[in-house]
Scaffold this motif. Structure first.
Motif, mmCIF file in Angstrom:
data_model
loop_
_atom_site.group_PDB
_atom_site.id
_atom_site.type_symbol
_atom_site.label_atom_id
_atom_site.label_comp_id
_atom_site.label_asym_id
_atom_site.label_seq_id
_atom_site.Cartn_x
_atom_site.Cartn_y
_atom_site.Cartn_z
ATOM 1 N N ASP A 179 71.121 10.888 -22.366
ATOM 2 C CA ASP A 179 70.842 10.763 -23.800
ATOM 3 C C ASP A 179 70.410 9.339 -24.194
ATOM 4 O O ASP A 179 70.784 8.840 -25.241
ATOM 5 C CB ASP A 179 72.056 11.191 -24.626
ATOM 6 C CG ASP A 179 71.683 11.563 -26.055
ATOM 7 O OD1 ASP A 179 70.541 12.011 -26.281
ATOM 8 O OD2 ASP A 179 72.530 11.375 -26.955
ATOM 9 N N VAL A 180 69.600 8.703 -23.322
ATOM 10 C CA VAL A 180 69.050 7.390 -23.650
ATOM 11 C C VAL A 180 67.536 7.433 -23.801
ATOM 12 O O VAL A 180 66.930 6.488 -24.297
ATOM 13 C CB VAL A 180 69.439 6.313 -22.607
ATOM 14 C CG1 VAL A 180 70.947 6.149 -22.541
ATOM 15 C CG2 VAL A 180 68.849 6.600 -21.241
ATOM 16 N N PHE A 181 66.898 8.518 -23.373
ATOM 17 C CA PHE A 181 65.444 8.633 -23.422
ATOM 18 C C PHE A 181 64.964 8.784 -24.863
ATOM 19 O O PHE A 181 65.467 9.613 -25.609
ATOM 20 C CB PHE A 181 64.987 9.854 -22.615
ATOM 21 C CG PHE A 181 63.509 10.104 -22.648
ATOM 22 C CD1 PHE A 181 62.675 9.473 -21.745
ATOM 23 C CD2 PHE A 181 62.956 10.972 -23.570
ATOM 24 C CE1 PHE A 181 61.304 9.709 -21.769
ATOM 25 C CE2 PHE A 181 61.592 11.205 -23.602
ATOM 26 C CZ PHE A 181 60.758 10.572 -22.696
ATOM 27 N N VAL A 182 63.998 7.962 -25.254
ATOM 28 C CA VAL A 182 63.353 8.081 -26.561
ATOM 29 C C VAL A 182 61.912 8.524 -26.375
ATOM 30 O O VAL A 182 61.441 9.453 -27.020
ATOM 31 C CB VAL A 182 63.412 6.752 -27.347
ATOM 32 C CG1 VAL A 182 62.647 6.858 -28.665
ATOM 33 C CG2 VAL A 182 64.854 6.336 -27.591
ATOM 34 N N ALA A 183 61.184 7.857 -25.473
ATOM 35 C CA ALA A 183 59.784 8.188 -25.215
ATOM 36 C C ALA A 183 59.367 7.554 -23.902
ATOM 37 O O ALA A 183 60.034 6.651 -23.398
ATOM 38 C CB ALA A 183 58.893 7.671 -26.345
ATOM 39 N N GLY A 184 58.261 8.005 -23.384
ATOM 40 C CA GLY A 184 57.708 7.407 -22.181
ATOM 41 C C GLY A 184 56.463 8.129 -21.742
ATOM 42 O O GLY A 184 56.394 9.350 -21.846
ATOM 43 N N ASP A 185 55.487 7.369 -21.287
ATOM 44 C CA ASP A 185 54.238 7.947 -20.810
ATOM 45 C C ASP A 185 53.530 6.972 -19.886
ATOM 46 O O ASP A 185 53.640 5.756 -20.053
ATOM 47 C CB ASP A 185 53.293 8.258 -21.981
ATOM 48 C CG ASP A 185 53.709 9.484 -22.760
ATOM 49 O OD1 ASP A 185 53.778 10.573 -22.155
ATOM 50 O OD2 ASP A 185 53.977 9.354 -23.965
ATOM 51 N N PRO A 186 52.754 7.514 -18.942
ATOM 52 C CA PRO A 186 51.880 6.650 -18.152
ATOM 53 C C PRO A 186 50.623 6.340 -18.964
ATOM 54 O O PRO A 186 50.322 7.037 -19.940
ATOM 55 C CB PRO A 186 51.536 7.514 -16.936
ATOM 56 C CG PRO A 186 51.654 8.923 -17.428
ATOM 57 C CD PRO A 186 52.723 8.909 -18.491
ATOM 58 N N LEU A 187 49.935 5.296 -18.560
ATOM 59 C CA LEU A 187 48.680 4.930 -19.204
ATOM 60 C C LEU A 187 47.528 5.178 -18.240
ATOM 61 O O LEU A 187 47.695 5.077 -17.023
ATOM 62 C CB LEU A 187 48.691 3.445 -19.596
ATOM 63 C CG LEU A 187 49.798 3.022 -20.565
ATOM 64 C CD1 LEU A 187 49.795 1.506 -20.727
ATOM 65 C CD2 LEU A 187 49.618 3.706 -21.905
ATOM 66 N N HIS A 188 46.362 5.486 -18.784
ATOM 67 C CA HIS A 188 45.167 5.567 -17.944
ATOM 68 C C HIS A 188 44.882 4.179 -17.396
ATOM 69 O O HIS A 188 45.391 3.169 -17.894
ATOM 70 C CB HIS A 188 43.974 6.070 -18.764
ATOM 71 C CG HIS A 188 44.045 7.540 -19.055
ATOM 72 N ND1 HIS A 188 43.718 8.493 -18.117
ATOM 73 C CD2 HIS A 188 44.405 8.211 -20.169
ATOM 74 C CE1 HIS A 188 43.873 9.702 -18.647
ATOM 75 N NE2 HIS A 188 44.304 9.551 -19.898
ATOM 76 N N GLY A 189 44.040 4.088 -16.389
ATOM 77 C CA GLY A 189 43.732 2.825 -15.728
ATOM 78 C C GLY A 189 43.085 1.802 -16.642
ATOM 79 O O GLY A 189 42.529 2.138 -17.695
ATOM 80 N N ILE A 190 43.140 0.541 -16.218
ATOM 81 C CA ILE A 190 42.609 -0.548 -17.037
ATOM 82 C C ILE A 190 41.107 -0.416 -17.269
ATOM 83 O O ILE A 190 40.585 -0.963 -18.236
ATOM 84 C CB ILE A 190 42.941 -1.931 -16.456
ATOM 85 C CG1 ILE A 190 42.364 -2.092 -15.060
ATOM 86 C CG2 ILE A 190 44.426 -2.174 -16.462
ATOM 87 C CD1 ILE A 190 42.436 -3.503 -14.525
#
Length: 118
Positions: free
Chosen positions: A38-49
């Motif tokens: 119960d610590v997760f708020v958000a998260g995502d990978p990013l496309h390459g630079i």
């Protein structure tokens, strides 16, 4: 308090194979562990630079350039936002992040806009 875990690593070559199912499972397991705790708020990978665009406004004029803000050895590849009691809790999750095995995890406390309001 909320903390952002910024995941940095060396950029992958354009011809690098996609992550294996085993590598991806480590990320899914990590995310599930944060949700279970119960610590997760958000998260995502990013496309390459190579997909980045940087915008600057100078003297009222917007200028857009392709690419990241700065050339660096490590690039931002994704993030998580966690809600923990203190920095020690956020550091615990940063240490468990799969990306810490080959890159680095920057942990930064987040500021609520309400803290800045007059």
């Amino acid at each position: 308090m909320q903390y952002m875990l910024l995941i940095y690593s060396e950029p992958s070559p354009a011809d690098a194979p996609p992550p294996s199912a085993e590598e991806m499972q480590a990320w899914f397991d990590y995310t599930d562990a944060m949700k279970d705790a119960d610590v997760f708020v958000a998260g995502d990978p990013l496309h390459g630079i190579e997909t980045a665009t940087t915008v600057r406004v100078r003297d009222g004029q917007a200028v857009s350039t392709d690419g990241p803000f700065a050339e660096t050895k490590e690039v931002l590849g994704g993030y998580y936002i966690v809600d923990t009691e203190d920095i020690d809790g956020a550091l615990h999750w940063a240490e468990r992040c799969p990306g810490a095995q080959w890159g680095s995890i920057e942990v930064r406390p987040m500021m609520a806009m309400a803290e800045l309001a007059p």
